[in-house]
Design a protein around this motif. Structure first.
Motif, mmCIF file in Angstrom:
data_model
loop_
_atom_site.group_PDB
_atom_site.id
_atom_site.type_symbol
_atom_site.label_atom_id
_atom_site.label_comp_id
_atom_site.label_asym_id
_atom_site.label_seq_id
_atom_site.Cartn_x
_atom_site.Cartn_y
_atom_site.Cartn_z
ATOM 1 N N ALA A 193 3.808 10.108 -7.271
ATOM 2 C CA ALA A 193 4.914 10.867 -8.122
ATOM 3 C C ALA A 193 4.368 10.543 -9.815
ATOM 4 N N GLY A 194 2.697 10.210 -10.086
ATOM 5 C CA GLY A 194 2.429 10.207 -11.161
ATOM 6 C C GLY A 194 2.360 8.871 -11.962
ATOM 7 N N GLY A 195 2.852 7.821 -11.421
ATOM 8 C CA GLY A 195 2.284 6.634 -12.072
ATOM 9 C C GLY A 195 1.600 5.740 -11.230
ATOM 10 N N GLY A 233 0.897 -1.614 0.101
ATOM 11 C CA GLY A 233 -0.024 0.233 -0.047
ATOM 12 C C GLY A 233 0.930 1.362 0.457
ATOM 13 N N MET A 234 1.961 1.245 0.518
ATOM 14 C CA MET A 234 2.626 2.445 0.926
ATOM 15 C C MET A 234 3.616 2.524 -0.820
ATOM 16 N N SER A 235 4.221 1.423 -0.789
ATOM 17 C CA SER A 235 4.515 1.599 -2.213
ATOM 18 C C SER A 235 3.942 2.084 -3.841
ATOM 19 N N ALA A 236 2.489 1.819 -3.737
ATOM 20 C CA ALA A 236 1.759 2.373 -4.072
ATOM 21 C C ALA A 236 1.521 3.008 -4.298
#
Length: 71
Positions: free
Chosen positions: A46-48, A37-40
């Motif tokens: 960051a716009g990814g 979740g944090m990575s997502a």
């Protein structure tokens, strides 16, 4: 429960074993859920686009479920 209906929970919290009958649950890796979740979130900010993926889960059968009745 489980004579007329089976009940299943999700997340395998400690409370599941404090009930009578104990609750059948699906256990998931909480730490990995948080990491994913944090990575997502960071990727999205960051716009990814966060990658899709599955996490392993495990069924923890307990007293709140029974086999289906014979017909």
């Amino acid at each position: 429960v489980p004579d007329h209906i089976s009940v299943t929970g999700f997340d395998d919290l400690t409370l599941a074993t404090a009930l009578e009958p104990e609750l059948t649950t699906v256990a998931l890796p909480a730490e990995r859920v948080g990491e994913r979740g944090m990575s997502a979130l960071i990727t999205a900010l960051a716009g990814g686009r966060p990658p899709a993926g599955d996490l392993p889960v495990r069924l923890v059968p307990r007293g709140s479920t029974a086999p289906p009745p014979a017909r």
